[in-house]
Design a protein around this motif. Structure first.
Motif, PDB file in Angstrom:
ATOM      1  N   LYS A   1       0.844  -1.189   0.000  1.00 57.97           N
ATOM      2  CA  LYS A   1       0.000   0.000   0.000  1.00 57.97           C
ATOM      3  C   LYS A   1       0.876   1.233   0.000  1.00 57.97           C
ATOM      4  O   LYS A   1       1.803   1.359   0.803  1.00 57.97           O
ATOM      5  N   ILE A   2       0.584   2.133  -0.923  1.00 56.65           N
ATOM      6  CA  ILE A   2       1.263   3.418  -1.003  1.00 56.65           C
ATOM      7  C   ILE A   2       0.171   4.474  -0.968  1.00 56.65           C
ATOM      8  O   ILE A   2      -0.636   4.566  -1.901  1.00 56.65           O
ATOM      9  N   GLY A   3       0.119   5.223   0.113  1.00 54.52           N
ATOM     10  CA  GLY A   3      -0.983   6.165   0.291  1.00 54.52           C
ATOM     11  C   GLY A   3      -2.289   5.390   0.356  1.00 54.52           C
ATOM     12  O   GLY A   3      -2.426   4.453   1.125  1.00 54.52           O
ATOM     13  N   ALA A   4      -3.238   5.771  -0.488  1.00 58.65           N
ATOM     14  CA  ALA A   4      -4.529   5.071  -0.527  1.00 58.65           C
ATOM     15  C   ALA A   4      -4.552   3.979  -1.589  1.00 58.65           C
ATOM     16  O   ALA A   4      -5.545   3.271  -1.714  1.00 58.65           O
ATOM     17  N   SER A   5      -3.477   3.833  -2.340  1.00 64.15           N
ATOM     18  CA  SER A   5      -3.430   2.861  -3.438  1.00 64.15           C
ATOM     19  C   SER A   5      -2.905   1.514  -2.949  1.00 64.15           C
ATOM     20  O   SER A   5      -1.925   1.441  -2.225  1.00 64.15           O
ATOM     21  N   VAL A   6      -3.582   0.448  -3.395  1.00 69.22           N
ATOM     22  CA  VAL A   6      -3.215  -0.911  -3.032  1.00 69.22           C
ATOM     23  C   VAL A   6      -2.716  -1.625  -4.277  1.00 69.22           C
ATOM     24  O   VAL A   6      -3.303  -1.497  -5.357  1.00 69.22           O
ATOM     25  N   TYR A   7      -1.627  -2.381  -4.130  1.00 68.76           N
ATOM     26  CA  TYR A   7      -1.028  -3.114  -5.246  1.00 68.76           C
ATOM     27  C   TYR A   7      -0.788  -4.566  -4.848  1.00 68.76           C
ATOM     28  O   TYR A   7      -0.505  -4.854  -3.691  1.00 68.76           O
ATOM     29  N   TYR A   8      -0.900  -5.450  -5.838  1.00 69.02           N
ATOM     30  CA  TYR A   8      -0.688  -6.882  -5.619  1.00 69.02           C
ATOM     31  C   TYR A   8       0.308  -7.381  -6.644  1.00 69.02           C
ATOM     32  O   TYR A   8       0.258  -6.978  -7.808  1.00 69.02           O
ATOM     33  N   ARG A   9       1.187  -8.283  -6.231  1.00 70.63           N
ATOM     34  CA  ARG A   9       2.066  -8.937  -7.195  1.00 70.63           C
ATOM     35  C   ARG A   9       1.222  -9.897  -8.019  1.00 70.63           C
ATOM     36  O   ARG A   9       0.414 -10.651  -7.470  1.00 70.63           O
ATOM     37  N   LEU A  10       1.434  -9.884  -9.313  1.00 69.54           N
ATOM     38  CA  LEU A  10       0.713 -10.794 -10.194  1.00 69.54           C
ATOM     39  C   LEU A  10       0.958 -12.232  -9.764  1.00 69.54           C
ATOM     40  O   LEU A  10       0.039 -13.048  -9.743  1.00 69.54           O
ATOM     41  N   ALA A  11       2.179 -12.552  -9.351  1.00 69.26           N
ATOM     42  CA  ALA A  11       2.507 -13.915  -8.916  1.00 69.26           C
ATOM     43  C   ALA A  11       1.685 -14.316  -7.691  1.00 69.26           C
ATOM     44  O   ALA A  11       1.255 -15.467  -7.575  1.00 69.26           O
ATOM     45  N   ASP A  12       1.420 -13.377  -6.774  1.00 68.17           N
ATOM     46  CA  ASP A  12       0.607 -13.676  -5.593  1.00 68.17           C
ATOM     47  C   ASP A  12      -0.851 -13.910  -5.976  1.00 68.17           C
ATOM     48  O   ASP A  12      -1.511 -14.792  -5.420  1.00 68.17           O
ATOM     49  N   VAL A  13      -1.348 -13.119  -6.919  1.00 67.88           N
ATOM     50  CA  VAL A  13      -2.727 -13.278  -7.381  1.00 67.88           C
ATOM     51  C   VAL A  13      -2.881 -14.636  -8.067  1.00 67.88           C
ATOM     52  O   VAL A  13      -3.836 -15.380  -7.801  1.00 67.88           O
ATOM     53  N   GLU A  14      -1.926 -14.976  -8.916  1.00 65.27           N
ATOM     54  CA  GLU A  14      -1.978 -16.278  -9.586  1.00 65.27           C
ATOM     55  C   GLU A  14      -1.799 -17.415  -8.579  1.00 65.27           C
ATOM     56  O   GLU A  14      -2.411 -18.466  -8.715  1.00 65.27           O
ATOM     57  N   GLY A  15      -0.986 -17.192  -7.547  1.00 66.31           N
ATOM     58  CA  GLY A  15      -0.807 -18.187  -6.496  1.00 66.31           C
ATOM     59  C   GLY A  15      -2.095 -18.436  -5.727  1.00 66.31           C
ATOM     60  O   GLY A  15      -2.390 -19.578  -5.338  1.00 66.31           O
ATOM     61  N   LEU A  16      -2.886 -17.395  -5.510  1.00 69.62           N
ATOM     62  CA  LEU A  16      -4.183 -17.544  -4.841  1.00 69.62           C
ATOM     63  C   LEU A  16      -5.101 -18.437  -5.693  1.00 69.62           C
ATOM     64  O   LEU A  16      -5.771 -19.315  -5.168  1.00 69.62           O
ATOM     65  N   LEU A  17      -5.092 -18.194  -6.985  1.00 67.41           N
ATOM     66  CA  LEU A  17      -5.902 -19.040  -7.880  1.00 67.41           C
ATOM     67  C   LEU A  17      -5.446 -20.489  -7.811  1.00 67.41           C
ATOM     68  O   LEU A  17      -6.261 -21.415  -7.710  1.00 67.41           O
ATOM     69  N   GLU A  18      -4.155 -20.702  -7.848  1.00 66.05           N
ATOM     70  CA  GLU A  18      -3.609 -22.061  -7.821  1.00 66.05           C
ATOM     71  C   GLU A  18      -3.924 -22.744  -6.491  1.00 66.05           C
ATOM     72  O   GLU A  18      -4.305 -23.915  -6.448  1.00 66.05           O
ATOM     73  N   ALA A  19      -3.790 -22.013  -5.392  1.00 67.30           N
ATOM     74  CA  ALA A  19      -4.045 -22.582  -4.068  1.00 67.30           C
ATOM     75  C   ALA A  19      -5.528 -22.914  -3.873  1.00 67.30           C
ATOM     76  O   ALA A  19      -5.875 -23.756  -3.059  1.00 67.30           O
ATOM     77  N   SER A  20      -6.391 -22.248  -4.635  1.00 63.14           N
ATOM     78  CA  SER A  20      -7.833 -22.449  -4.501  1.00 63.14           C
ATOM     79  C   SER A  20      -8.366 -23.542  -5.412  1.00 63.14           C
ATOM     80  O   SER A  20      -9.566 -23.791  -5.444  1.00 63.14           O
ATOM     81  N   ARG A  21      -7.483 -24.170  -6.151  1.00 62.75           N
ATOM     82  CA  ARG A  21      -7.902 -25.247  -7.054  1.00 62.75           C
ATOM     83  C   ARG A  21      -8.448 -26.418  -6.294  1.00 62.75           C
ATOM     84  O   ARG A  21      -7.911 -26.801  -5.276  1.00 62.75           O
ATOM     85  N   VAL A  22      -9.514 -26.971  -6.792  1.00 61.20           N
ATOM     86  CA  VAL A  22     -10.097 -28.158  -6.169  1.00 61.20           C
ATOM     87  C   VAL A  22     -10.125 -29.310  -7.151  1.00 61.20           C
ATOM     88  O   VAL A  22     -10.037 -29.140  -8.326  1.00 61.20           O
TER      89      VAL A  22
END
Length: 79
Positions: free
Chosen positions: A58-79
């Motif tokens: 977070k920088i000021g009011a802006s929030v940023y995510y690493r693309l690798a973390d977002v893709e990791g969330l998808l992978e971890a949520s696989r069933v």
């Protein structure tokens, strides 16, 4: 389920690639880009942050995510 995720990613990936190429710090997504990529509401993404499910910066009011973390969330949520 995999087909639905693949379809969503294929629709969103070109926009994400263009957005990342047009700014410094490639590989980072804005809050809105992460919402679009994951197909989540702003409130759900905020809950994921508060519960520690998705790391962010977070920088000021802006929030940023690493693309690798977002893709990791998808992978971890696989069933």
């Amino acid at each position: 389920m995999d087909a639905a995720v693949d379809a969503a990613v294929s629709r969103t990936a070109p926009r994400l690639t263009q957005a990342a190429e047009n700014r410094p710090g490639k590989g980072w997504l804005t809050n809105r880009e992460a919402q679009d990529y994951l197909g989540l509401s702003k409130a759900t993404l905020a809950r994921y942050r508060s519960e520690g499910m998705l790391p962010y910066s977070k920088i000021g009011a802006s929030v940023y995510y690493r693309l690798a973390d977002v893709e990791g969330l998808l992978e971890a949520s696989r069933v």
